[in-house]
Design an enzyme around this catalytic site. Sequence first.
Site, mmCIF file in Angstrom:
data_model
loop_
_atom_site.group_PDB
_atom_site.id
_atom_site.type_symbol
_atom_site.label_atom_id
_atom_site.label_comp_id
_atom_site.label_asym_id
_atom_site.label_seq_id
_atom_site.Cartn_x
_atom_site.Cartn_y
_atom_site.Cartn_z
ATOM 1 N N LYS A 149 0.804 -1.270 -0.053
ATOM 2 C CA LYS A 149 0.050 0.039 0.012
ATOM 3 C C LYS A 149 0.921 1.285 0.134
ATOM 4 C CE LYS A 149 -4.245 1.331 2.146
ATOM 5 N NZ LYS A 149 -5.040 1.648 0.814
HETATM 6 N N1 PXG Z 1 -7.644 -2.140 -2.921
HETATM 7 C C1 PXG Z 1 -6.896 -0.886 -2.709
HETATM 8 C C2 PXG Z 1 -6.197 -0.624 -4.248
HETATM 9 C C3 PXG Z 1 -7.012 -0.063 -1.763
HETATM 10 O O1 PXG Z 1 -6.450 0.846 -1.932
HETATM 11 C C4 PXG Z 1 -8.586 -1.482 -0.998
HETATM 12 C C5 PXG Z 1 -8.565 -2.247 -1.908
HETATM 13 C C6 PXG Z 1 -9.516 -2.108 0.183
HETATM 14 O O2 PXG Z 1 -8.758 -2.608 1.410
HETATM 15 P P1 PXG Z 1 -9.317 -2.430 2.808
HETATM 16 O O3 PXG Z 1 -8.232 -2.815 3.692
HETATM 17 O O4 PXG Z 1 -9.360 -0.936 3.291
HETATM 18 O O5 PXG Z 1 -10.523 -3.197 3.109
HETATM 19 C C7 PXG Z 1 -8.033 -0.419 -0.830
HETATM 20 C C8 PXG Z 1 -8.164 0.305 0.412
HETATM 21 C C9 PXG Z 1 -9.295 6.410 -0.088
HETATM 22 C C10 PXG Z 1 -9.257 5.279 0.701
HETATM 23 O O6 PXG Z 1 -8.968 7.323 0.636
HETATM 24 C C11 PXG Z 1 -8.668 4.100 0.164
HETATM 25 C C12 PXG Z 1 -8.646 2.965 0.591
HETATM 26 C C13 PXG Z 1 -9.048 2.688 1.882
HETATM 27 C C14 PXG Z 1 -9.686 3.875 2.624
HETATM 28 C C15 PXG Z 1 -9.721 5.167 2.016
HETATM 29 O O7 PXG Z 1 -9.555 6.632 -1.125
HETATM 30 N N2 PXG Z 1 -8.316 1.843 0.014
#
Ligand code: PXG
Length: 290
Positions: A149
Amino acid sequence: MKIYIDGKFYDRENAKISVFDHGLLYGDGVFEGIRAYNGKVFKLTEHLNRLYHSARAITLQIPLKKEELEKAVLQTLRENELKDAYIRLVVTRGEGDLGLDPRKCPTPCLFIIAGKITLYPEELYSKGLDLVTVATKRNISEAVNPCIKSLNYLNNIMAKIEANRAHAPEAIMLNKDGYVAECTGDNIFIVLNQKLITPPCWAGALDGITRGTVMDLAKNKLKIEVREELFTPYNIYTADEVFLTGTAAEVIPVTKVDDRIIGNGKPGPITQQLIQEFRALTQKDGTPIY
Ligand code: PXG
């Protein structure tokens, strides 16, 4: 708003980092998006574990021990008197010179922002999302592995721009082989014959915390079979149900993809059960803030 930067709290106007920070100059750093519900931080340990893994993969030394970082997150929430919140945790390579060599960055920078989150309108949870598959492919694992990430989200931003052009709230991204990977900030699931299927992480999906929670709820609470398997857009178009998972979106139904109606065009029964179970769990579980 009080923002934590390297052990001190700053007002929003004074929360600043250097223009020489390699997080800004090169996207050299890692982050987490975490949520607190009802006075508790949901899956904090899982988020911190993923952050330390992302950091390790890019040889970035997080300046705090996991227990200290956990305390800093909770302290930031208390400082802002929050019970329900969105927490952005960022670790950058820190200040360096105008060259990309990380050896010139002796001190990583760690900051924590805790605020409110903008959510999808509640109406979309009962109607479902209308998505598009986009041309921008998910990063290949042989380059920056999508499991990291990292602060380099340009690939996903390019896909998001394509979705914006199509007036779609999210974009479905394929990997370089044409298999479904995930969305720009959410993981994807299909339901087929009462089974849940989601792409494996090695195929280009982030090891999402919500993804993991939903897989666990499906297996252990709803007694539904869960598989991590490759699938193509065809399998989406012909699925019984489709939904996305993510910290921001939670569990959200998808009812149309590339102009194809999914199932009967309404959120399916398994998706609805998982939404309920997930919401109940977020209210109940987590690390207490106060
Ligand atoms: N794929 C990607 C590429 C992400 O960035 C998820 C899946 C979902 O993962 P989680 O662990 O959250 O279930 C993410 C998560 C934002 C924002 O500000 C992005 C994420 C999470 C929270 C906020 O756009 N990405």
